[in-house]
Design an enzyme around this catalytic site. Structure first.
Site, PDB file in Angstrom:
ATOM      1  N   CYS A 262      -2.396   4.734 -10.829  1.00  0.00           N
ATOM      2  CA  CYS A 262      -2.433   4.973  -9.384  1.00  0.00           C
ATOM      3  C   CYS A 262      -1.743   6.301  -9.131  1.00  0.00           C
ATOM      4  O   CYS A 262      -0.530   6.416  -9.349  1.00  0.00           O
ATOM      5  CB  CYS A 262      -1.720   3.846  -8.627  1.00  0.00           C
ATOM      6  SG  CYS A 262      -1.514   4.183  -6.853  1.00  0.00           S
ATOM      7  N   ASN A 263      -2.496   7.284  -8.689  1.00  0.00           N
ATOM      8  CA  ASN A 263      -1.917   8.608  -8.450  1.00  0.00           C
ATOM      9  C   ASN A 263      -0.863   8.583  -7.351  1.00  0.00           C
ATOM     10  O   ASN A 263       0.198   9.188  -7.473  1.00  0.00           O
ATOM     11  CB  ASN A 263      -3.025   9.597  -8.082  1.00  0.00           C
ATOM     12  CG  ASN A 263      -3.912   9.955  -9.247  1.00  0.00           C
ATOM     13  OD1 ASN A 263      -3.637  10.883  -9.995  1.00  0.00           O
ATOM     14  ND2 ASN A 263      -4.991   9.207  -9.412  1.00  0.00           N
ATOM     15  N   THR A 264      -1.149   7.863  -6.255  1.00  0.00           N
ATOM     16  CA  THR A 264      -0.238   7.857  -5.115  1.00  0.00           C
ATOM     17  C   THR A 264       1.120   7.287  -5.496  1.00  0.00           C
ATOM     18  O   THR A 264       2.161   7.746  -5.001  1.00  0.00           O
ATOM     19  CB  THR A 264      -0.844   7.051  -3.951  1.00  0.00           C
ATOM     20  OG1 THR A 264      -2.190   7.479  -3.721  1.00  0.00           O
ATOM     21  CG2 THR A 264      -0.042   7.259  -2.678  1.00  0.00           C
ATOM     22  N   ALA A 265       1.133   6.306  -6.397  1.00  0.00           N
ATOM     23  CA  ALA A 265       2.392   5.703  -6.828  1.00  0.00           C
ATOM     24  C   ALA A 265       3.309   6.713  -7.501  1.00  0.00           C
ATOM     25  O   ALA A 265       4.533   6.525  -7.538  1.00  0.00           O
ATOM     26  CB  ALA A 265       2.123   4.534  -7.774  1.00  0.00           C
TER      27      ALA A 265
ATOM     28  N   CYS B 193      -7.313  10.102  -7.458  1.00  0.00           N
ATOM     29  CA  CYS B 193      -7.175   8.716  -7.016  1.00  0.00           C
ATOM     30  C   CYS B 193      -7.988   7.889  -7.993  1.00  0.00           C
ATOM     31  O   CYS B 193      -9.136   8.249  -8.305  1.00  0.00           O
ATOM     32  CB  CYS B 193      -7.691   8.528  -5.585  1.00  0.00           C
ATOM     33  SG  CYS B 193      -7.714   6.796  -5.065  1.00  0.00           S
TER      34      CYS B 193
ATOM     35  N   THR C  56      -5.818  10.338  -2.018  1.00  0.00           N
ATOM     36  CA  THR C  56      -5.519   9.652  -0.762  1.00  0.00           C
ATOM     37  C   THR C  56      -4.715  10.572   0.150  1.00  0.00           C
ATOM     38  O   THR C  56      -4.072  11.523  -0.303  1.00  0.00           O
ATOM     39  CB  THR C  56      -4.705   8.370  -1.004  1.00  0.00           C
ATOM     40  OG1 THR C  56      -3.432   8.735  -1.559  1.00  0.00           O
ATOM     41  CG2 THR C  56      -5.434   7.405  -1.919  1.00  0.00           C
TER      42      THR C  56
ATOM     43  N   ASP D  89       0.831  -1.200   0.000  1.00  0.00           N
ATOM     44  CA  ASP D  89       0.000   0.000   0.000  1.00  0.00           C
ATOM     45  C   ASP D  89       0.868   1.253   0.000  1.00  0.00           C
ATOM     46  O   ASP D  89       1.733   1.435   0.861  1.00  0.00           O
ATOM     47  CB  ASP D  89      -0.919  -0.003   1.225  1.00  0.00           C
ATOM     48  CG  ASP D  89      -1.962   1.099   1.155  1.00  0.00           C
ATOM     49  OD1 ASP D  89      -1.626   2.254   1.468  1.00  0.00           O
ATOM     50  OD2 ASP D  89      -3.112   0.808   0.773  1.00  0.00           O
ATOM     51  N   ARG D  90       0.625   2.113  -0.979  1.00  0.00           N
ATOM     52  CA  ARG D  90       1.439   3.313  -1.143  1.00  0.00           C
ATOM     53  C   ARG D  90       1.194   4.329  -0.044  1.00  0.00           C
ATOM     54  O   ARG D  90       2.123   4.891   0.533  1.00  0.00           O
ATOM     55  CB  ARG D  90       1.152   3.964  -2.511  1.00  0.00           C
ATOM     56  CG  ARG D  90       1.753   3.245  -3.705  1.00  0.00           C
ATOM     57  CD  ARG D  90       1.135   1.889  -3.992  1.00  0.00           C
ATOM     58  NE  ARG D  90      -0.310   1.983  -4.173  1.00  0.00           N
ATOM     59  CZ  ARG D  90      -1.159   0.969  -3.953  1.00  0.00           C
ATOM     60  NH1 ARG D  90      -0.717  -0.191  -3.505  1.00  0.00           N
ATOM     61  NH2 ARG D  90      -2.458   1.118  -4.155  1.00  0.00           N
ATOM     62  N   THR D  91      -0.075   4.567   0.270  1.00  0.00           N
ATOM     63  CA  THR D  91      -0.405   5.547   1.321  1.00  0.00           C
ATOM     64  C   THR D  91       0.147   5.104   2.672  1.00  0.00           C
ATOM     65  O   THR D  91       0.686   5.922   3.435  1.00  0.00           O
ATOM     66  CB  THR D  91      -1.925   5.751   1.406  1.00  0.00           C
ATOM     67  OG1 THR D  91      -2.379   6.426   0.231  1.00  0.00           O
ATOM     68  CG2 THR D  91      -2.297   6.591   2.617  1.00  0.00           C
TER      69      THR D  91
ATOM     70  N   LYS E 123     -12.648   0.336  -2.993  1.00  0.00           N
ATOM     71  CA  LYS E 123     -11.704  -0.782  -2.880  1.00  0.00           C
ATOM     72  C   LYS E 123     -12.361  -2.022  -2.281  1.00  0.00           C
ATOM     73  O   LYS E 123     -11.949  -3.163  -2.571  1.00  0.00           O
ATOM     74  CB  LYS E 123     -10.486  -0.379  -2.041  1.00  0.00           C
ATOM     75  CG  LYS E 123      -9.457   0.462  -2.791  1.00  0.00           C
ATOM     76  CD  LYS E 123      -8.229   0.713  -1.958  1.00  0.00           C
ATOM     77  CE  LYS E 123      -7.168   1.520  -2.694  1.00  0.00           C
ATOM     78  NZ  LYS E 123      -6.547   0.782  -3.815  1.00  0.00           N
TER      79      LYS E 123
END
Length: 231
Positions: A83-86, A194, A125, A47-49, A165
């Site tokens: 995936c924006n967070t990535a 996201c 996120t 999990d990136r966040t 999710k």
């Protein structure tokens, strides 16, 4: 046309929606008019966040780099990550391969600027917000990034994790609360930063103010791979 590699599984539903979007947005009359795609739906990416918020958690970067390298070895000539967070780790991922990785966040911010927006809301996120990737991109483009307060951010995370999710429908009342909060900030565009929120846009039929980063990524990928976007 160039072959597109997709680092997926972050999350799985958003990845499948992205693949569907790529096909539907392509101006094609036959199979051969579509771009070639290699989808690596790697649900084992940490999990990136969780890692951004707490660096003692498992680092997703080595897995993201390995996936990018695997796609390149399989023949991918352009890579995207839905995936924006990535994209917090964009430089590390790009440095691991010799083919271009499309920067989803920069492309989306540039689209907001092209549409004449100045005040841009960011729904993403907590990891993406804390990393500041959208804020930095907005400021570099001369835009004003506007963020939800802590209470609304918790609502956004609930929609992402507890609803999309988890495979559950979006709570419309909760989303209306989020929308009203962003309206009070006088946002001219609200970036859905996201990929799970891209599912929300489809499900709730959100209006033009909500700029879908996943759609921007899909359109950019089609063009960079040599395809044409359907009008």
């Amino acid at each position: 046309m160039k072959t597109l590699g997709i680092i997926g599984g972050v999350g799985p539903l958003a990845t499948m929606y992205y693949g569907d979007m790529l096909v539907r947005l392509t101006d094609a009359e036959k199979d051969q008019d579509h771009i070639n795609m290699i989808i690596l739906n790697d649900t084992n990416i940490p999990d990136r966040t969780a890692y951004i918020v707490d660096p003692t958690k498992t680092n997703p970067v080595p897995v993201l780099q390995q996936d990018a390298q695997q796609l390149e070895a399989m023949g991918a000539e352009v890579i995207t990550i839905p995936c924006n967070t990535a994209h917090t780790f964009f430089k590390e991922i790009q440095s691991a391969v010799n083919v271009p990785v499309i920067h989803m966040i920069n492309e989306t911010v540039q689209r907001a600027a092209a549409e004449g927006a100045i005040r841009v809301g960011i729904l993403a996120t907590t990891g993406t917000i804390q990393a500041g990737v959208f804020q930095q991109s907005c400021m570099e483009a001369g835009l004003i990034p506007l963020l939800p307060d802590e209470e609304i951010q918790q609502d956004v995370m609930s929609v992402i994790y507890d609803q999309v999710k988890a495979g559950r429908p979006t709570d419309r009342k909760q989303w209306e609360k989020i929308t009203k909060a962003m309206e009070t900030l006088e946002c001219e565009r609200i970036i859905l930063g996201c990929t799970e929120l891209s599912i929300v846009k489809k499900e709730l039929q959100l209006d033009y103010r909500f700029l879908d980063a996943l759609r921007v990524l899909a359109e950019t990928a089609i063009v960079q791979c040599g395809g044409k976007i359907r009008n």
